[in-house]
Structures are given as structure tokens and as C-alpha cells.
Write an enzyme that holds these catalytic residues in place. Sequence first.
Site, PDB file in Angstrom:
ATOM      1  N   LEU A   1       0.875  -1.152   0.103  1.00  0.00           N
ATOM      2  CA  LEU A   1       0.186   0.130   0.027  1.00  0.00           C
ATOM      3  C   LEU A   1       0.807   1.183  -0.131  1.00  0.00           C
ATOM      4  CD1 LEU A   1      -2.620  -0.606   2.670  1.00  0.00           C
ATOM      5  CD2 LEU A   1      -2.924  -0.701   0.213  1.00  0.00           C
ATOM      6  N   ASP A   2       0.496   2.236  -0.726  1.00  0.00           N
ATOM      7  CA  ASP A   2       1.393   3.461  -0.729  1.00  0.00           C
ATOM      8  C   ASP A   2       1.456   4.077   1.059  1.00  0.00           C
ATOM      9  OD1 ASP A   2       1.647   3.393  -3.411  1.00  0.00           O
ATOM     10  OD2 ASP A   2      -0.131   4.766  -4.041  1.00  0.00           O
ATOM     11  N   ARG A   3       2.254   4.807   1.006  1.00  0.00           N
ATOM     12  CA  ARG A   3       2.472   5.329   2.300  1.00  0.00           C
ATOM     13  C   ARG A   3       1.337   6.173   3.041  1.00  0.00           C
ATOM     14  NH1 ARG A   3       4.371  10.181   4.739  1.00  0.00           N
ATOM     15  NH2 ARG A   3       4.477  11.121   2.852  1.00  0.00           N
TER      16      ARG A   3
END
Length: 310
Positions: A128-130
Site C-alpha cells: 500500500l502507498d505510504r
Amino acid sequence: MERIIESTVPGNFDGYRLDRYLAERFTYLSRSAWQREIGAGNISLNGSVVVNYHKRLKGGDFMSFTGRDIYEPEVDRDYALLYEDDDILAVNKPGNIPVHPSGRFFHNTLLMILQEDRGQSLFPVHRLDRETSGVILFAKNAETVSLLNRKSDSWEKIYLALVHGTVGEGPFMDNTPIGSDPRSHIQKRRAAYEGAPEEALTLFERISVFGKYSLVQATLRTGRQHQIRVHLLHQGYPIVGDKLYGLDERYYLEFIEKGYTPELLTKLGFPRSALHAWKLHFPHPRMGKIISVVAPLPRDMEEFIGGLEI
């Protein structure tokens, strides 16, 4: 503590100035901050220290950064356990923490914090993106990672996104292929357009409308990088708080140049990309049944909705 960060310059950055390359590849420092690091002699190019941030790069150049006493930004450590068995751990990831070590982040990552808290090795199964919150899956051994990845095509991933605009009733979809954005000056930005190299399909449905904003469900049928963000922008409904695919890509350039300022937050309206990994359904590699994991809408998105004048 000293850490050496190394990078081979990709061909699509050929001709870039050194400071611009660093700011676009490693966004944890602003362009001006990277200029200071270069001037301090902390950057080497092909084995030689470089102090001129105007230096032009070539694809294949080898760059190293001597990160002396690297400061790791604080992150949201308030994760929650959603599911666990002998092989798998599912966690509700907060919206401001990287999953695994990258760039400036090492100890302040979800993987390292979980391993420290639990006293065991874990293996991220997907990403997942930050800034994306929600369900993230970890395996407790390398064999389980391999078994899960073999069946990843049968996973169902459902997200919630807060978007600008009033989305109409009924389901809709976007099957426009995705590729690098030929009209953008930002190398990492992607776009949906006919003739793009990567087939992509996202299914959407409006959940609620709050004045000039909407809450949308997004179901992935393919797994392209930034797919939901790109397809929502293509549909005319950019995600609230998204610097790269939001109302104006210049917000991302401003972030690269100056970092996260109060002025930028005012323009964005939300401190992160308002995207949440809501539900994950996947076949368990040993139990032979479907496991369903749900992460409730996070507090920051709930509070944003609650604060709207409807």
C-alpha cells in the site's frame, strides 16, 4: 547512525539535474534540502563526491548518499490487528506510515514496528502507498508468501475513496489502459489513455454524497500502479488530498520544492490521499477457504466527512 543509500539512475532520468532527480526519486527531502546535502558533500556519483547540484545525469550513473544521522519523520503507529492465524497476519494500516523500509524511513515503518512489537519476522505480501490506510497482509514465513502470491489473481480488493465532485447514482467502470503520462513533467506520474501499454479495469460505485464531495467504492480487477487514483482522475473525480493525481499536479511540484507546508495543506484540504483499503478477500493457502478482512473507515476520513456542511 550512518546509512548508505544507493541508486542506479534509470534511463528516463537521462539529462536531469542532480537535485531534481533526487527530489523526484526520493521525496522525503525537498529539492532545496537535497541541494544542501549535495553542497555538504554527502552525494557521490560514480564513486566521486559531487558538490554541484546543477550536475547533469546520465542513465546508468551510480549514485550514493551518505545519510549521516538520518532523521526519520514521525509516523502514525496506531495500527490495529484485524486477523491472525499460524501463517498470516492482517493489520489495519494507518494513513501516514510506509509499509517497509525505503529512502529515509527504516525503523519508522509498519514492518519494522510490527516485528519489534511482536518479536517475530514478518513478510509483506502486497503493498500500500505510504498515505493509503487500510488492510495490509503479512505472512509469518517465506513459504506462505509464495503460496499467497500464486493465487493473487483471485484476490478481491475493495477500497473507499473520498473524491472531489458529485458522483452520480449507479455503478460505473473505467477500463482505459494506463501508462506513463506523456503530458506531465513529473516522471512518476501515470495516466489513463487509449494506446497505453497496461490493461486496467476498475469498478466504481457511489456510497454517499456530501455536498461537493463523494465517497466512492472502488474494486480492482487488475493491479496497476496507482490504478484507482489514475482512473478516478480520468473519470473527473480526483481523490481529496492527493498531491500527484488531485486537483492540480503543481501541488506535487510545490511539495517537492518546499515540503509539506501549511499553505499546501490548505490547498489540498486533507493531509494525505483519502484512499482506504476497505476489504480484502483471499483464498487461504492452507485452510482452503476464503478469508475476508475488513478495515473500518479511518477516523481522519470520518472527521472530514463529519465537518462538511451538507
